[in-house]
Enzyme design. Structure first.
Site, PDB file in Angstrom:
ATOM      1  N   CYS A   1      38.025  16.523   5.182  1.00  0.00           N
ATOM      2  CA  CYS A   1      37.996  17.911   4.711  1.00  0.00           C
ATOM      3  C   CYS A   1      36.884  18.709   5.398  1.00  0.00           C
ATOM      4  O   CYS A   1      35.878  18.145   5.856  1.00  0.00           O
ATOM      5  CB  CYS A   1      37.720  17.941   3.215  1.00  0.00           C
ATOM      6  SG  CYS A   1      39.013  17.244   2.185  1.00  0.00           S
TER       7      CYS A   1
ATOM      8  N   GLU B   1      34.685  20.661   3.997  1.00  0.00           N
ATOM      9  CA  GLU B   1      33.401  20.619   3.284  1.00  0.00           C
ATOM     10  C   GLU B   1      32.581  19.408   3.709  1.00  0.00           C
ATOM     11  O   GLU B   1      31.372  19.503   3.955  1.00  0.00           O
ATOM     12  CB  GLU B   1      33.633  20.562   1.760  1.00  0.00           C
ATOM     13  CG  GLU B   1      34.350  21.766   1.189  1.00  0.00           C
ATOM     14  CD  GLU B   1      35.869  21.620   1.173  1.00  0.00           C
ATOM     15  OE1 GLU B   1      36.427  21.025   2.113  1.00  0.00           O
ATOM     16  OE2 GLU B   1      36.484  22.104   0.215  1.00  0.00           O
TER      17      GLU B   1
END
Ligand code: THU
Length: 160
Positions: A73, A75
């Protein structure tokens, strides 16, 4: 037995213009970071921008792989890049923006559970609240600490 309730406070903005200048700058960096998304399988482009306590902004974008679980991801891409390249510098604010192709979701795309757990780890490591900004075109949410998006955080250091 006692009934309990967890209440989460957060700020909702209806546009980037309503935000504090530094938060707006970080939000724009997260939108820009989507350009680095490698997402040929989902076509869902996510950008993240992490401001460190010294003002450095570290960007990340989701990186997919033909062996699906090998992808990561946006993040965590940003947080791990910061951890690897700026060790010892606390995380201040993480902004996230996602959407299909060139579009950004109307309502903010929320981080997955695994990313929230990683946020919790760095927040504990540095002993400073990590603020989180989730960006949509109709709404932008700002949370003042990881507990607000991950109540009852797992932490083996406090579980007896
Ligand atoms: N994705 C993120 O980058 N962040 C999240 O918090 C949730 C999902 C990515 C993973 C995958 O590349 C794509 O979005 C679709 O799930």
């Amino acid at each position: 037995m006692t009934d309990k309730r967890i209440i989460i406070d957060y700020i909702e903005y209806s546009s980037l213009e309503e935000m504090e200048p530094m938060d707006r700058e970080l939000a724009l960096a997260a939108l820009d970071a989507r350009g680095g998304s490698y997402s040929p399988y989902s076509k869902f482009r996510v950008g993240a921008a992490l401001r460190l306590e010294d003002g450095t902004i570290v960007k990340g974008a989701n990186q997919e792989n033909n062996a699906y679980p090998s992808g990561l991801c946006a993040e965590r891409t940003a947080m791990f890049a910061a951890g690897a390249n700026h060790p010892g510098v606390a995380f201040d604010t993480l902004a996230v923006a996602g959407g299909n192709g060139d579009t950004v979701c109307e309502m903010p795309a929320a981080p997955c559970g695994a990313c929230r757990q990683v946020m919790a780890e760095y927040q504990r490591l540095y002993g400073k609240p990590l603020k989180i900004i989730l960006i949509g075109t109709h709404s932008i949410y700002k949370f003042s600490k990881v507990e607000d998006i991950l109540p009852l955080i797992f932490d083996s250091l406090v579980v007896e």
